[in-house]
Enzyme design. Structure first.
Site, PDB file in Angstrom:
ATOM      1  N   GLY A  10       0.838  -1.209   0.000  1.00 52.80           N
ATOM      2  CA  GLY A  10       0.000   0.000   0.000  1.00 52.80           C
ATOM      3  C   GLY A  10       0.863   1.245   0.000  1.00 52.80           C
ATOM      4  NE  ARG A  71      -2.511  -4.016  -0.799  1.00 52.02           N
ATOM      5  CZ  ARG A  71      -1.898  -3.483   0.249  1.00 52.02           C
ATOM      6  NH1 ARG A  71      -0.771  -4.017   0.681  1.00 52.02           N
ATOM      7  NH2 ARG A  71      -2.380  -2.403   0.844  1.00 52.02           N
ATOM      8  CG  ASP A 100       3.587  -6.362   7.525  1.00 53.06           C
ATOM      9  OD1 ASP A 100       3.128  -5.773   6.521  1.00 53.06           O
ATOM     10  OD2 ASP A 100       2.870  -7.041   8.287  1.00 53.06           O
ATOM     11  CB  THR A 122       2.852   0.643   6.096  1.00 51.71           C
ATOM     12  OG1 THR A 122       1.448   0.410   6.369  1.00 51.71           O
ATOM     13  CG2 THR A 122       3.618   0.269   7.341  1.00 51.71           C
ATOM     14  CG  ASP A 124      -1.944  -0.405   8.213  1.00 50.86           C
ATOM     15  OD1 ASP A 124      -2.730   0.543   8.016  1.00 50.86           O
ATOM     16  OD2 ASP A 124      -2.104  -1.540   7.706  1.00 50.86           O
ATOM     17  CG  ASP A 126       1.393  -2.984  10.203  1.00 53.63           C
ATOM     18  OD1 ASP A 126       2.202  -2.310   9.532  1.00 53.63           O
ATOM     19  OD2 ASP A 126       0.599  -3.796   9.687  1.00 53.63           O
ATOM     20  NE  ARG A 168      -4.439  -5.655   5.473  1.00 53.52           N
ATOM     21  CZ  ARG A 168      -3.829  -5.469   4.319  1.00 53.52           C
ATOM     22  NH1 ARG A 168      -4.440  -5.764   3.201  1.00 53.52           N
ATOM     23  NH2 ARG A 168      -2.604  -4.993   4.267  1.00 53.52           N
TER      24      ARG A 168
HETATM   25  O1  F6P Z   1      -1.383  -0.112   3.341  1.00 51.37           O
HETATM   26  C1  F6P Z   1      -2.080  -0.491   4.469  1.00 51.37           C
HETATM   27  C2  F6P Z   1      -3.549  -0.446   4.185  1.00 51.37           C
HETATM   28  O2  F6P Z   1      -3.961   0.867   3.879  1.00 51.37           O
HETATM   29  C3  F6P Z   1      -4.400  -1.023   5.297  1.00 51.37           C
HETATM   30  O3  F6P Z   1      -4.658  -0.118   6.337  1.00 51.37           O
HETATM   31  C4  F6P Z   1      -5.632  -1.442   4.553  1.00 51.37           C
HETATM   32  O4  F6P Z   1      -6.311  -2.450   5.217  1.00 51.37           O
HETATM   33  C5  F6P Z   1      -5.089  -1.911   3.240  1.00 51.37           C
HETATM   34  O5  F6P Z   1      -3.853  -1.253   3.052  1.00 51.37           O
HETATM   35  C6  F6P Z   1      -5.958  -1.681   2.047  1.00 51.37           C
HETATM   36  O6  F6P Z   1      -5.305  -2.175   0.931  1.00 51.37           O
HETATM   37  P1  F6P Z   1      -5.800  -2.012  -0.571  1.00 51.37           P
HETATM   38  O7  F6P Z   1      -5.628  -0.566  -0.946  1.00 51.37           O
HETATM   39  O8  F6P Z   1      -4.920  -2.913  -1.349  1.00 51.37           O
HETATM   40  O9  F6P Z   1      -7.233  -2.404  -0.557  1.00 51.37           O
END
Ligand code: F6P
Length: 316
Positions: A10, A71, A100, A122, A124, A126, A168
């Site tokens: 992300g 991703r 991560d 990120t 998050d 995390d 998440r």
């Molecule tokens: O990058 C982290 C994040 O923003 C999380 O907080 C979230 O759950 C996820 O990515 C959403 O991912 P995508 O944009 O691939 O749906």
């Protein structure tokens, strides 16, 4: 020396500032810096472009990532890693900017003989062992700005609002933003969802004469609309939900995130030039440390119980 640079997973505000730091630090040291488009997905198909000092001009203040990100489900398979390793053969080291999943990808590439150094980024936050990840501060400020606006309309209508934020599997955005906006309740994946407690706190606020209530919910714990429905049904107070979603991932990075990106991007290149491999650079107060991937992947960033409790104490 040929240094590759990519962003993965992300996107996070400040990734561009990190790319700029990596490119300029590398070029000033006499290295050739090669941008890899679309993270591991682009690496697998050899999407490589040389970057010079000018190619990263005018991006320090922009969200998103100049290099694009993705991703890549294919990359997690052994054939994907092998393909990426073949394409990386001309690079001496790759500086990878991401969360991560990026560290896990780096460890897989290391095992396939590709040298990498990771910069934690990120929204998050995390990732263990670093004070913060690039993008977290901006995301929290985005949530706070949105919640302040929601508070105005909540007060005007004497409503309760549930604000669903990203996270998440972890509740760092919810806790930091919840503390900053004085949310009555913060619902996070690290703790059991206790709707009785959420409703009791809403009712206590009303009894004290509050005209609004704000409840922050991390997406990994529950959905905002489900919590709003339950709170309205149980308390009888009109309750609305707002899902902030990807607005949290965009926008200009805060000064904090730009500075963090500059420090960590520079340090990653300095470490790469000095021969460090298989490590993540990490902010430790004013210093930057390196942490081996194995340690990063074996640890879980501790939940900030003190901040969570402080937010609860001060809210009502
Ligand atoms: O990058 C982290 C994040 O923003 C999380 O907080 C979230 O759950 C996820 O990515 C959403 O991912 P995508 O944009 O691939 O749906």
């Amino acid at each position: 020396m040929r240094i590759g640079v990519l962003t993965s997973g992300g996107d996070a505000p400040g990734m561009n500032a990190a790319i700029r730091a990596v490119v300029r630090r590398g070029v000033y040291a006499g290295a050739e810096v090669i941008g890899v488009a679309r993270g591991f997905a682009g690496l697998m198909v050899g999407e490589l472009t040389p970057l010079d000092v000018g190619s990263v001009a005018d991006i320090v203040h922009r969200g998103g990532t100049l290099l694009l990100t993705a991703r890549s489900p294919e990359f997690v398979r052994p054939e994907g890693v092998a393909r990426a390793a073949r394409e990386a053969a001309g690079l001496d080291v790759i500086v990878m900017i991401g969360g991560d999943g990026t560290v896990r990808g780096g460890a897989a590439l290391e095992a396939a003989g590709v040298a990498t150094v990771t910069v934690p980024a990120t929204i998050d936050d995390d990732v263990p062992y670093t004070d913060q990840t690039i993008g977290f501060d901006t995301a929290v400020n985005t949530v706070v700005a949105a919640a302040d606006r929601i508070r105005d309309t909540a007060t005007a209508h004497e409503r309760t609002f549930v604000i669903e934020v990203m996270g998440r599997s972890r509740g760092f955005i919810a806790v930091h933003a919840g503390l900053a906006v004085g949310a009555e309740s913060i619902v996070v994946p690290e703790l059991p969802v206790d709707l009785d407690d959420v409703c009791t706190r809403v009712e206590r606020g009303h009894a004290r004469g509050k005209r609004h209530s704000l409840i922050l919910v991390a997406e990994g714990a529950a959905t905002g609309p489900a919590v709003a429905e339950a709170v309205q049904a149980r308390t009888g107070h009109e309750t609305r939900a707002t899902v902030l979603g990807h607005v949290q991932r965009g926008g200009p990075p805060t000064a904090y995130d730009r500075a963090l990106a500059a420090r960590l991007g520079e340090a990653a290149v300095a470490q790469a030039l000095a021969g460090a491999r298989g490590v993540m650079v990490a902010a430790h107060g004013p210093a930057v440390a390196t942490v081996p991937y194995a340690e990063v992947l074996a640890a879980l960033k501790p939940f900030e119980t003190d901040l969570y409790e402080l937010a609860r104490t001060l809210a009502i």
